[in-house]
Design a protein around this motif. Structure first.
Motif, short mmCIF file in Angstrom:
data_model
loop_
_atom_site.label_atom_id
_atom_site.label_comp_id
_atom_site.label_asym_id
_atom_site.label_seq_id
_atom_site.Cartn_x
_atom_site.Cartn_y
_atom_site.Cartn_z
N GLY A 1 31.23 38.51 60.90
CA GLY A 1 32.67 38.65 60.87
C GLY A 1 33.28 38.62 59.48
N ARG A 2 32.42 38.61 58.45
CA ARG A 2 32.91 38.63 57.08
C ARG A 2 32.29 39.81 56.33
NH1 ARG A 2 32.55 32.77 54.24
NH2 ARG A 2 30.34 32.87 54.82
N ARG A 3 32.92 40.17 55.24
CA ARG A 3 32.32 41.18 54.37
C ARG A 3 32.33 40.64 52.94
NH1 ARG A 3 36.75 45.93 52.98
NH2 ARG A 3 38.54 44.54 52.74
N LEU A 4 31.32 41.01 52.20
CA LEU A 4 31.22 40.66 50.79
C LEU A 4 31.14 41.94 49.99
CD1 LEU A 4 29.27 37.90 49.06
CD2 LEU A 4 28.84 40.25 48.32
N ILE A 5 31.95 42.04 48.95
CA ILE A 5 31.95 43.20 48.06
C ILE A 5 31.30 42.79 46.75
CG2 ILE A 5 33.35 44.93 46.88
CD1 ILE A 5 35.55 44.37 48.99
N ALA A 6 30.11 43.31 46.50
CA ALA A 6 29.43 43.10 45.22
C ALA A 6 29.94 44.19 44.29
CB ALA A 6 27.92 43.19 45.40
N PHE A 7 30.86 43.80 43.40
CA PHE A 7 31.64 44.81 42.66
C PHE A 7 31.13 45.09 41.25
CE2 PHE A 7 34.23 40.81 42.73
CZ PHE A 7 34.08 40.43 41.39
N GLY A 8 29.92 44.64 40.95
CA GLY A 8 29.32 44.99 39.67
C GLY A 8 30.19 44.60 38.50
N ASP A 9 30.43 45.55 37.58
CA ASP A 9 31.20 45.27 36.38
C ASP A 9 32.62 45.81 36.45
OD1 ASP A 9 29.03 43.98 35.40
OD2 ASP A 9 28.78 45.21 33.61
N ALA A 10 33.15 45.94 37.67
CA ALA A 10 34.57 46.24 37.78
C ALA A 10 35.40 45.10 37.21
CB ALA A 10 34.95 46.47 39.24
N LEU A 11 34.81 43.89 37.22
CA LEU A 11 35.43 42.70 36.61
C LEU A 11 34.36 41.98 35.80
CD1 LEU A 11 37.11 41.66 39.89
CD2 LEU A 11 38.44 41.72 37.79
N HIS A 12 34.73 41.55 34.60
CA HIS A 12 33.81 40.79 33.75
C HIS A 12 34.17 39.31 33.68
CE1 HIS A 12 32.70 44.81 32.33
NE2 HIS A 12 31.59 44.26 31.87
N SER A 13 35.44 38.97 33.95
CA SER A 13 35.90 37.59 33.85
C SER A 13 36.89 37.31 34.97
CB SER A 13 36.58 37.34 32.50
OG SER A 13 37.27 36.09 32.48
N PRO A 14 36.90 36.08 35.50
CA PRO A 14 37.88 35.74 36.54
C PRO A 14 39.32 35.94 36.09
CG PRO A 14 36.21 34.03 36.37
CD PRO A 14 35.99 34.96 35.21
N ILE A 15 39.59 35.88 34.80
CA ILE A 15 40.97 36.03 34.34
C ILE A 15 41.52 37.42 34.64
CG2 ILE A 15 40.51 36.84 31.97
CD1 ILE A 15 42.70 34.82 31.05
N GLN A 16 40.64 38.40 34.80
CA GLN A 16 41.10 39.75 35.12
C GLN A 16 41.66 39.87 36.53
OE1 GLN A 16 37.19 41.44 33.67
NE2 GLN A 16 38.53 43.16 33.15
N ILE A 17 41.32 38.92 37.40
CA ILE A 17 41.91 38.92 38.74
C ILE A 17 43.43 38.81 38.63
CG2 ILE A 17 42.10 37.60 40.89
CD1 ILE A 17 39.52 39.06 40.86
N ASP A 18 43.88 37.97 37.70
CA ASP A 18 45.32 37.79 37.51
C ASP A 18 45.95 38.92 36.71
OD1 ASP A 18 45.90 34.90 38.57
OD2 ASP A 18 44.05 34.75 37.42
N ARG A 19 45.14 39.61 35.90
CA ARG A 19 45.64 40.73 35.10
C ARG A 19 44.69 41.92 35.22
NH1 ARG A 19 49.53 40.08 31.16
NH2 ARG A 19 49.32 42.35 31.10
N PRO A 20 44.71 42.58 36.37
CA PRO A 20 43.76 43.69 36.58
C PRO A 20 43.97 44.88 35.65
CG PRO A 20 45.31 43.51 38.42
CD PRO A 20 45.50 42.29 37.56
N ASP A 21 45.09 44.90 34.94
CA ASP A 21 45.32 45.97 33.97
C ASP A 21 44.47 45.79 32.72
OD1 ASP A 21 47.13 43.72 33.94
OD2 ASP A 21 48.10 44.61 32.19
N TRP A 22 43.89 44.61 32.51
CA TRP A 22 43.07 44.36 31.32
C TRP A 22 41.67 44.94 31.54
CZ3 TRP A 22 44.41 38.46 30.55
CH2 TRP A 22 45.69 38.36 29.98
N SER A 23 41.38 46.04 30.88
CA SER A 23 40.06 46.65 30.98
C SER A 23 39.13 46.12 29.89
CB SER A 23 40.16 48.17 30.90
OG SER A 23 40.67 48.71 32.09
#
Length: 294
Positions: free
Chosen positions: A217-239
């Motif tokens: 009943g759950r899914r996990l997304i292994a997103f590779g290097d779409a994100l390098h640091s947790p701080i990008q979750i708050d600022r997804p515009d930071w590439s």
């Protein structure tokens, strides 16, 4: 454990240990290989010194971002798939640029702790063809011509493999040649293992792949290097400085962060310090990325 507790525990500025989750009949485990120390302003060029002064929880005592380096083991019905293959038994210190120091070498020992030998791995599915994800797949068994993963196919997205000449131009011709005999290309939407589907999300590289794992009943997304640091979750515009197409990656990251906020959805980010598994929660004053440990 809440994210605030994770901050207090120092989990945002240390590499991850082995961590496992159960998704119904499927078990997923982060398999450490090593760690990377990164110069934050060089990695995320849209940030400033003031940003990092305001968020010291992401930095170690030397002022570096600390990231994990490793792989994701997926086990189902006695079978085993590995997503990415770490950095391998090597270490590099770099005098300038985003990476200050990167090391690998632990992955086979950590696999053994999880009860798996390299010969158990039926396939290695790569998110992309960068050296910190190819690692052990390019190495031989000592004293042999056999690859470390003796029985594994190497799964690479079709567009990524078609663009491999770009990697050769970056000095990776030897790694590409080592992979080639075992490469099997995969396409968007394809099921590559029970409950594991590939989706192609270019931007970080020309054919960067994510893997969506469903179970219980759950899914996990292994997103590779779409994100390098947790701080990008708050600022997804930071590439990242490593993104092949920063604008395209930022667009995808905005969509990914929204998706990770959906119910029963977990993310896996191989570089995200000691919070490699997490979910996005937008409520409250703290960071949106909250670790998931069970």
């Amino acid at each position: 454990m809440t994210e605030t507790t994770a901050v207090r525990a120092g989990r945002l500025n240390r590499p991850s240990r082995i961590r496992s989750l159960q998704l119904g009949d499927t078990k997923v485990s982060y398999v450490p290989d090593g760690a990377v120390r990164v110069r934050p302003l060089e990695l995320l060029g849209d940030t400033t010194a003031e940003v990092w002064d305001a968020h010291p929880e992401y930095l170690d005592a030397t002022g570096h971002l600390v990231g994990s380096v490793g792989a994701l083991l997926v086990e189902h019905g006695g079978r085993a798939l590995l997503i990415d293959a770490g950095f391998g038994p090597q270490e590099q210190e770099v005098p300038d640029g985003p990476i200050a120091r990167i090391r690998g070498g632990e992955l086979l020992d950590r696999l053994a702790e999880l009860g798996r030998a390299p010969s158990d791995i039926e396939a290695v599915a790569f998110t992309h063809l960068h050296s910190d994800h190819l690692g052990w797949a390019c190495h031989r068994v000592p004293g042999s011509d056999l690859p470390v993963f003796t029985d594994a196919a190497y799964l690479v997205s079709g567009p990524e493999w078609a663009g491999r000449d770009l990697l050769a131009d970056q000095g990776m011709a030897e790694q590409v040649a080592a992979l080639a005999p075992r490469v099997r290309t995969v396409e968007d939407g394809q099921e590559v293992f029970p409950g594991v589907h590939v989706r192609i999300a270019p931007g970080h590289t020309v054919g960067h792949a994510e893997y969506v794992i469903t179970g219980g009943g759950r899914r996990l997304i292994a997103f590779g290097d779409a994100l390098h640091s947790p701080i990008q979750i708050d600022r997804p515009d930071w590439s990242s400085a490593f993104d092949h197409d920063p604008e395209r990656t930022a667009d995808h990251r905005h969509r990914l962060v929204a998706e990770l906020a959906e119910p029963d959805t977990i993310g896996f980010g191989v570089h995200l310090a000691d919070v490699v598994f997490g979910r996005v929660l937008r409520e409250g004053d703290g960071p949106a990325w909250q670790p998931v440990d069970a």
